[in-house]
Enzyme design. Structure first.
Site, PDB file in Angstrom:
ATOM      1  N   GLU A 273       0.839  -1.205   0.000  1.00 21.06           N
ATOM      2  CA  GLU A 273       0.000   0.000   0.000  1.00 21.06           C
ATOM      3  C   GLU A 273       0.874   1.255   0.000  1.00 21.06           C
ATOM      4  OE1 GLU A 273      -1.969  -0.651   3.714  1.00 21.06           O
ATOM      5  OE2 GLU A 273      -3.388  -2.107   2.913  1.00 21.06           O
ATOM      6  N   PRO A 274       1.734   1.434  -0.987  1.00 22.80           N
ATOM      7  CA  PRO A 274       2.611   2.613  -0.972  1.00 22.80           C
ATOM      8  C   PRO A 274       1.833   3.886  -1.287  1.00 22.80           C
ATOM      9  CG  PRO A 274       2.853   1.461  -3.053  1.00 22.80           C
ATOM     10  CD  PRO A 274       1.911   0.617  -2.218  1.00 22.80           C
ATOM     11  N   ARG A 312       2.664  19.873   6.627  1.00 22.57           N
ATOM     12  CA  ARG A 312       3.709  18.961   7.111  1.00 22.57           C
ATOM     13  C   ARG A 312       4.771  19.658   7.961  1.00 22.57           C
ATOM     14  NH1 ARG A 312       6.929  16.574   4.312  1.00 22.57           N
ATOM     15  NH2 ARG A 312       7.061  14.687   5.560  1.00 22.57           N
ATOM     16  N   TYR A 316       4.574  18.017  11.594  1.00 21.60           N
ATOM     17  CA  TYR A 316       5.585  16.987  11.873  1.00 21.60           C
ATOM     18  C   TYR A 316       6.994  17.563  11.932  1.00 21.60           C
ATOM     19  CZ  TYR A 316       1.926  14.173   9.437  1.00 21.60           C
ATOM     20  OH  TYR A 316       0.767  13.590   8.995  1.00 21.60           O
ATOM     21  N   CYS A 342      -2.413  33.778  10.892  1.00 16.29           N
ATOM     22  CA  CYS A 342      -2.123  34.357  12.201  1.00 16.29           C
ATOM     23  C   CYS A 342      -1.738  33.278  13.200  1.00 16.29           C
ATOM     24  CB  CYS A 342      -3.356  35.094  12.713  1.00 16.29           C
ATOM     25  SG  CYS A 342      -3.989  36.212  11.484  1.00 16.29           S
TER      26      CYS A 342
HETATM   27  C1  LIG Z   1      -0.991   5.828   5.387  1.00 17.35           C
HETATM   28  C2  LIG Z   1      -1.079   4.378   5.110  1.00 17.35           C
HETATM   29  C3  LIG Z   1      -0.387   3.832   4.023  1.00 17.35           C
HETATM   30  C4  LIG Z   1       0.540   4.639   3.146  1.00 17.35           C
HETATM   31  O1  LIG Z   1       1.689   5.000   3.823  1.00 17.35           O
HETATM   32  P1  LIG Z   1       2.892   5.682   3.023  1.00 17.35           P
HETATM   33  O2  LIG Z   1       3.891   5.960   4.071  1.00 17.35           O
HETATM   34  O3  LIG Z   1       2.375   6.883   2.366  1.00 17.35           O
HETATM   35  O4  LIG Z   1       3.396   4.671   2.039  1.00 17.35           O
HETATM   36  C5  LIG Z   1      -0.579   2.496   3.759  1.00 17.35           C
HETATM   37  N1  LIG Z   1      -1.387   1.716   4.531  1.00 17.35           N
HETATM   38  C6  LIG Z   1      -2.049   2.213   5.595  1.00 17.35           C
HETATM   39  C7  LIG Z   1      -2.916   1.317   6.379  1.00 17.35           C
HETATM   40  C8  LIG Z   1      -1.915   3.552   5.917  1.00 17.35           C
HETATM   41  O5  LIG Z   1      -2.566   4.039   6.971  1.00 17.35           O
END
Ligand SMILES: *Cc1c(COP(=O)(O)O)cnc(C)c1O
Length: 415
Positions: A273-274, A312, A316, A342
């Site tokens: 899941e990138p 960001r 972070y 502000c």
């Molecule tokens: C945010 C998230 C991702 C993607 O993470 P990246 O760091 O953007 O690759 C994949 N899987 C789940 C469950 C997430 O919450």
């Protein structure tokens, strides 16, 4: 930054000058490179060779439908975390049979929506979610594929807000409860146990946490097998980091080689899941310097983008490269790049040596992931336009918001 490069002292996105884009679409503006998305996706895809795998782009990193459509055309599946993201995937023509649904707080209506669409798999994060899903699937006359998201208690060595696989995090099921949840899942009438899932965090720059998480996952896979529960896939989530500054994240080839070696002869499909890996360096935020000012010995460049456009840095303490779009002969100074909001937290960058004049354009690099998607209307600012460059063409993929758009949802009290 391959497709973002300097030509005669001027920033180009593919074959279009950033100055021309700012003139045509105004600032602040997110500018993406189509070729960079393609390169990143293909790079992630390549090293698995003939091992069965499925790449489900994490929609939350950047959910513009033009980007989802582009990735769908390249063959990507999608990882969603809400019904809204499912609607985007559908609108973009994505392949629903390669959609996985993550998230610790799925609502019943969202699960129904996903069951109706026949998504590939629900990444279940608790036993109560599992029971609800079983009931909803039964009501819909369907069987839901599930994987259980495990919490392997592995330190991803990243910013604490984006660490998700530690036992103190809200995500996943603890290893000591996982077997029990699978036994229950296997017994439920409207659930099909499909796989196992693990996402330990984002912006990981070391290989070892991934390998540790894979080892924990494989232990459970083997244990489940002895119980007669055979899984079809392992979902290792996303999280592979990118270089914002001096980070040295593992190369995808290294990551793949490490995981494939641990997997050994097991024939499970690998799911990923990138998000950031695909989108981060495919976008910049273009903004214009409105004012230069000095307070005592500090120099500020006040620009037209703000924390509502790119949060960001504020959220972070993220560091992103800032560059002048066109070189000039102004004196170099150390600037804080700040927006009009502000709040002293409203900065895009601090202590950057830049040669600036009022009216100059600057680019905040590596802004394609967790940029626009985290933007808001704070201070009633209209959200930025988004454009996609493809060679010498520029396509507007999201219009700049207007104040009418913002006001359309609000009502006065009766007199
Ligand atoms: C945010 C998230 C991702 C993607 O993470 P990246 O760091 O953007 O690759 C994949 N899987 C789940 C469950 C997430 O919450």
């Amino acid at each position: 930054m391959g497709h973002f490069h300097f030509q005669s002292g001027e920033l180009f996105v593919e074959r279009v000058s950033a100055t021309n884009i700012a003139e045509q679409f105004d600032t602040p503006c997110y500018v993406y490179s189509k070729a960079t998305f393609e390169t990143n996706y293909n790079r992630f895809k390549a090293p698995w060779r003939d091992h069965p795998h499925r790449i489900c782009y994490s929609v939350k990193a950047n959910s513009n439908i033009a980007i989802l459509n582009l990735l769908a055309r390249l063959g990507a599946g999608f990882d969603i975390v809400s019904g809204g993201e499912l609607a985007r995937v559908l609108q973009a023509g994505g392949d629903v049979s390669s959609v996985v649904f993550s998230g610790v707080g799925k609502q019943a209506a969202e699960m129904q929506q996903a069951l109706d669409a026949n998504i590939h798999c629900f990444n279940v994060e608790s036993s109560s979610e599992l029971e609800l899903l079983n009931q909803l699937a039964g009501d819909a006359g369907k069987t839901a594929n599930i994987s259980v998201r495990i919490n392997p208690d592995v330190d991803p060595l990243t910013h604490e807000y984006i660490a998700t696989g530690l036992k103190e995090n809200k995500f996943g099921v603890n290893s000591d409860q996982v077997i029990e949840v699978y036994r229950r899942a296997a017994a439920l009438a409207h659930i099909n146990v499909a796989g196992i899932d693990c996402h330990i965090g984002s912006q990981l720059t070391e290989l070892s946490p991934f390998l540790n998480a894979m080892q924990e996952t494989l232990k459970l896979v083997d244990l489940l097998s002895t119980e007669g529960i055979e899984l079809g896939h392992i979902n290792m989530g996303g999280g592979l980091g990118v270089r914002y500054r001096q980070e040295n994240p593992p190369a995808i080839e290294e990551y793949a080689a490490g995981l494939l070696q641990l997997l050994g002869s097991r024939e499970l499909e690998l799911v990923f899941e990138p998000g950031r890996y695909i989108a981060a360096d495919a976008g910049i935020l273009l903004t214009r310097v409105n004012y230069l000012k000095d307070n005592h010995d500090k120099h500020f460049a006040v620009v037209d983008a703000a924390m509502n456009d790119l949060i960001r840095p504020a959220l972070y303490q993220a560091w992103q490269q800032v560059t002048s779009v066109r070189s000039n002969s102004a004196q170099a100074r150390e600037y804080d790049i700040v927006g009009p909001i502000c709040e002293s937290g409203d900065f895009l960058a601090k202590d950057r040596s830049l040669q600036l004049e009022p009216g100059d354009l600057i680019a905040v690099e590596c802004a394609g992931a967790y940029g626009f998607v985290m933007s808001s209307n704070y201070n009633s600012r209209n959200r930025a336009a988004e454009v996609m460059v493809d060679g010498d063409q520029v396509h507007l993929i999201r219009k700049r918001e207007t104040i009418e758009n913002q006001l359309a949802l609000e009502n006065l009290l009766p007199p």
